[in-house]
Design an enzyme around this catalytic site. Structure first.
Site, PDB file in Angstrom:
ATOM      1  N   ASN A 113      -1.505  -2.824  12.863  1.00 46.58           N
ATOM      2  CA  ASN A 113      -2.976  -2.703  12.844  1.00 46.58           C
ATOM      3  C   ASN A 113      -3.438  -1.437  13.569  1.00 46.58           C
ATOM      4  OD1 ASN A 113      -2.673  -5.149  11.697  1.00 46.58           O
ATOM      5  ND2 ASN A 113      -3.573  -6.330  13.384  1.00 46.58           N
ATOM      6  N   LYS A 136      -8.075   3.554   2.579  1.00 45.67           N
ATOM      7  CA  LYS A 136      -7.296   4.770   2.371  1.00 45.67           C
ATOM      8  C   LYS A 136      -7.549   5.467   1.036  1.00 45.67           C
ATOM      9  CE  LYS A 136      -4.078   2.329   4.076  1.00 45.67           C
ATOM     10  NZ  LYS A 136      -4.937   1.616   5.047  1.00 45.67           N
ATOM     11  N   SER A 159       0.820  -1.219   0.000  1.00 45.30           N
ATOM     12  CA  SER A 159       0.000   0.000   0.000  1.00 45.30           C
ATOM     13  C   SER A 159       0.850   1.264   0.000  1.00 45.30           C
ATOM     14  CB  SER A 159      -0.930   0.002   1.225  1.00 45.30           C
ATOM     15  OG  SER A 159      -0.179  -0.185   2.406  1.00 45.30           O
ATOM     16  N   SER A 192     -16.374  26.413 -26.977  1.00 46.89           N
ATOM     17  CA  SER A 192     -16.465  25.189 -27.756  1.00 46.89           C
ATOM     18  C   SER A 192     -15.455  25.256 -28.885  1.00 46.89           C
ATOM     19  CB  SER A 192     -17.883  25.060 -28.322  1.00 46.89           C
ATOM     20  OG  SER A 192     -17.871  24.274 -29.494  1.00 46.89           O
ATOM     21  N   TYR A 219      -8.486  -7.024  12.905  1.00 44.09           N
ATOM     22  CA  TYR A 219      -7.985  -6.489  11.639  1.00 44.09           C
ATOM     23  C   TYR A 219      -8.073  -7.522  10.524  1.00 44.09           C
ATOM     24  CZ  TYR A 219      -4.963  -4.667   7.997  1.00 44.09           C
ATOM     25  OH  TYR A 219      -4.495  -4.235   6.786  1.00 44.09           O
ATOM     26  N   GLN A 268      -7.310  -2.304   4.217  1.00 52.71           N
ATOM     27  CA  GLN A 268      -6.350  -1.471   3.490  1.00 52.71           C
ATOM     28  C   GLN A 268      -7.052  -0.646   2.401  1.00 52.71           C
ATOM     29  OE1 GLN A 268      -2.223  -2.794   2.877  1.00 52.71           O
ATOM     30  NE2 GLN A 268      -2.759  -2.950   0.717  1.00 52.71           N
ATOM     31  N   GLU A 314     -20.138  21.745 -14.108  1.00 54.72           N
ATOM     32  CA  GLU A 314     -20.468  20.389 -14.574  1.00 54.72           C
ATOM     33  C   GLU A 314     -19.541  19.356 -13.937  1.00 54.72           C
ATOM     34  OE1 GLU A 314     -21.338  20.302 -19.015  1.00 54.72           O
ATOM     35  OE2 GLU A 314     -20.652  22.351 -18.705  1.00 54.72           O
ATOM     36  N   LYS A 370     -20.642  29.383 -27.950  1.00 55.44           N
ATOM     37  CA  LYS A 370     -20.808  28.674 -26.680  1.00 55.44           C
ATOM     38  C   LYS A 370     -19.997  29.276 -25.532  1.00 55.44           C
ATOM     39  CE  LYS A 370     -22.857  25.415 -25.933  1.00 55.44           C
ATOM     40  NZ  LYS A 370     -22.562  24.006 -26.230  1.00 55.44           N
ATOM     41  N   ASN A 419     -19.528  27.659 -21.889  1.00 55.52           N
ATOM     42  CA  ASN A 419     -19.915  26.474 -21.129  1.00 55.52           C
ATOM     43  C   ASN A 419     -19.498  26.553 -19.660  1.00 55.52           C
ATOM     44  OD1 ASN A 419     -20.996  25.280 -23.433  1.00 55.52           O
ATOM     45  ND2 ASN A 419     -19.026  24.373 -24.010  1.00 55.52           N
ATOM     46  N   THR A 476     -40.851  25.121  -7.938  1.00 55.59           N
ATOM     47  CA  THR A 476     -41.151  23.763  -7.471  1.00 55.59           C
ATOM     48  C   THR A 476     -41.458  22.969  -8.738  1.00 55.59           C
ATOM     49  OG1 THR A 476     -43.528  24.090  -7.192  1.00 55.59           O
ATOM     50  CG2 THR A 476     -42.160  24.609  -5.286  1.00 55.59           C
ATOM     51  N   HIS A 477     -41.061  21.704  -8.736  1.00 56.88           N
ATOM     52  CA  HIS A 477     -41.156  20.878  -9.957  1.00 56.88           C
ATOM     53  C   HIS A 477     -40.449  21.558 -11.128  1.00 56.88           C
ATOM     54  CE1 HIS A 477     -44.380  18.596  -7.883  1.00 56.88           C
ATOM     55  NE2 HIS A 477     -44.635  19.799  -7.376  1.00 56.88           N
TER      56      HIS A 477
HETATM   57  N1  ARG Z   1      -1.085  -1.539   4.965  1.00 53.09           N
HETATM   58  C1  ARG Z   1      -1.964  -2.000   5.988  1.00 53.09           C
HETATM   59  C2  ARG Z   1      -3.298  -1.271   5.869  1.00 53.09           C
HETATM   60  O1  ARG Z   1      -3.322  -0.282   5.222  1.00 53.09           O
HETATM   61  C3  ARG Z   1      -1.383  -1.719   7.333  1.00 53.09           C
HETATM   62  C4  ARG Z   1      -1.776  -2.686   8.371  1.00 53.09           C
HETATM   63  C5  ARG Z   1      -1.125  -4.004   8.095  1.00 53.09           C
HETATM   64  N2  ARG Z   1      -1.384  -4.958   9.094  1.00 53.09           N
HETATM   65  C6  ARG Z   1      -1.227  -6.238   8.829  1.00 53.09           C
HETATM   66  N3  ARG Z   1      -1.460  -7.047   9.764  1.00 53.09           N
HETATM   67  N4  ARG Z   1      -0.895  -6.632   7.628  1.00 53.09           N
HETATM   68  O2  ARG Z   1      -4.307  -1.668   6.375  1.00 53.09           O
END
Ligand code: ARG
Length: 460
Positions: free
Chosen positions: A110, A325, A23, A277, A317, A322, A290, A283, A285, A155-156
């Site tokens: 974790n 994120k 990661s 455009s 965990y 993962q 948007e 145009k 825009n 409205t509508h």
């Molecule tokens: N890269 C892991 C995550 O984002 C970190 C935690 C890893 N823990 C493990 N037991 N592999 O969740």
């Protein structure tokens, strides 16, 4: 590349599998929070007598150097490491040897990943709140400069009743204020220290978690180590706050796309924030609006994705987590960029008062005509029927209330008197409103004053 867990295995990990599980590509964004957490953990271990004062001093000094390097040179935060936690630990061990190898005592990735994400979200929520307040401030400034200008409310998406233009802009401030509170609530949810949870069962070293929480700026410590290792409710709450805010920005964008369009021309978009455009020279825009409308789908999708990831997980965990994120980071980036775009577009709007006011009168005064009859003692349902008949006649003849002679009024109902023409105007309609949430000029001025007061105290 050795991993943090290589001792358990006979063979080196499969490259592709390691890459698949890694990661670092995206969690490097947690670098600063990870180092901050490790510095605090170093002190906690030293206070618990687990690290010698000398080791603790060396570790803290080295972490501080690593942080400074990473801050001044983002390219430094890179390598073949599995994740940001492994990266920081590798550098520490490369620089300090065995002293560096003592840092992870009693701690697990974790809880580290939970800690880092909590610290990140606590910072980012406040920054997004500031962005929300700034977008709201741009809307309030438009409300203020619109003065007593009138426009139709819909409205509508059919013209419904006259309102102050200021009331329309404040109608978009109100949801943003709720978003501001939602982000504050998401921050408060993240505000709990997970360290001390270990991998899942807690830690066997006498760590003063309350002191550690205070040191890291947390208001409290999590309640249960098993729950803490898999709890991402705080991330889901953050994504909900982002998704909801994006829904509001999208609806504002939609209003402006339509009302700035050629059919309405209520407002003029700044040239600098519009695009042309490649083929059609006429145009102009509203691309930024948007895009805001389009990007709302991403924010909603991230919330749904995380909830789906969470729903089938057993306690403790699991690597599935993962996936939290990228959802959080993209929602954060998307919302921050959209808030800035909306603020700029709203700042650059010019009111076309002729257009809004001519659209604010006509048959949309029908409710006020009915209210006139109610004022003369007629039950509303009867009044509605009489005015409905009048509207039918006016539509057929292509006319408006203003063109009716007194005889024509009285042909509809003898309760109409000569004052009716002066009473049935958009300005009178707005002025007749009585409730604090209404478009009456007095209520709108008070609402604007209250918004200004809020803005002065908000993180704007
Ligand atoms: N890269 C892991 C995550 O984002 C970190 C935690 C890893 N823990 C493990 N037991 N592999 O969740």
């Amino acid at each position: 590349m050795t991993t943090l867990w290589s001792g358990r295995f006979d063979t080196a990990p499969d490259g592709a599998a390691l890459e698949f599980g890694s990661s670092f590509r995206f969690d490097r964004r947690l670098f600063e929070d990870d180092v901050t957490g490790s510095v605090a953990w170093t002190r906690a271990l030293a206070a618990a007598g687990v690290l010698s004062p000398d080791d603790a001093r060396q570790i803290e000094q080295t972490l501080t150097d690593i942080l400074a390097r990473g801050r001044s040179d983002p390219g430094f935060v890179d390598g073949p490491d599995e994740d940001v936690h492994s990266f920081v630990e590798r550098l520490l061990v490369e620089r300090l040897g065995d002293a560096g190898r003592r840092l992870h005592t009693g701690r697990s990735r974790n809880e580290q990943v939970s800690l880092d994400l909590r610290l990140y979200l606590m910072r980012r929520s406040v920054s997004l709140q500031r962005g929300v307040a700034q977008a709201a401030a741009a809307l309030a400034a438009q409300a203020s400069s619109a003065g007593d200008a009138l426009m139709p409310a819909f409205t509508h998406f059919r013209p419904a009743q006259p309102v102050l233009v200021a009331h329309f802009f404040l109608a978009h401030v109100a949801p943003l204020r709720r978003d501001y509170e939602r982000l504050a609530a998401a921050r408060a949810e993240a505000d709990a220290l997970p360290l001390g949870s270990g991998a899942v069962a807690g830690t066997s070293y006498p760590i003063d978690v309350e002191a550690l929480a205070r040191h890291l700026g947390f208001a409290r410590v999590v309640a249960n180590s098993i729950d803490a290792s898999s709890d991402r409710d705080f991330a889901a709450s953050f994504l909900y706050a982002c998704a909801m805010t994006m829904v509001h920005l999208s609806r504002l964008a939609e209003d402006l796309i339509i009302l700035c369009g050629d059919e309405h021309r209520f407002f003029e978009l700044s040239d600098a924030l519009s695009t042309g455009s490649s083929m059609m020279p006429q145009k102009k825009n509203p691309d930024p609006l948007e895009l805001v409308r389009g990007k709302s789908g991403r924010a909603i999708g991230h919330l749904l994705a995380l909830l789906t990831t969470m729903k089938g997980l057993p306690s403790g965990y699991n690597k599935d987590l993962q996936e939290d994120k990228q959802a959080v980071f993209d929602a954060d980036d998307t919302l921050a960029a959209c808030l800035a775009a909306v603020r700029a577009v709203v700042d650059g709007l010019t009111l076309n008062r002729d257009r809004t006011e001519s659209a604010a009168s006509g048959l949309l005064l029908a409710t006020d005509v009915a209210d006139y009859l109610v004022g003369r003692g007629l039950p509303f349902r009867r009044a509605h029927e009489i005015v409905g008949g009048l509207v039918r006649k006016l539509v057929a003849e292509g006319r408006e209330f203003g063109s009716l002679s007194l005889d024509e009024w009285r042909a509809a109902s003898t309760l109409f008197d000569a004052d009716v023409a002066g009473r049935v105007t958009a300005r009178m309609s707005v002025g007749a409103k009585r409730t604090p949430q209404s478009t009456s000029p007095r209520a709108v001025a008070a609402a604007l004053g209250e918004v200004r007061q809020w803005l002065a105290g908000a993180a704007g």
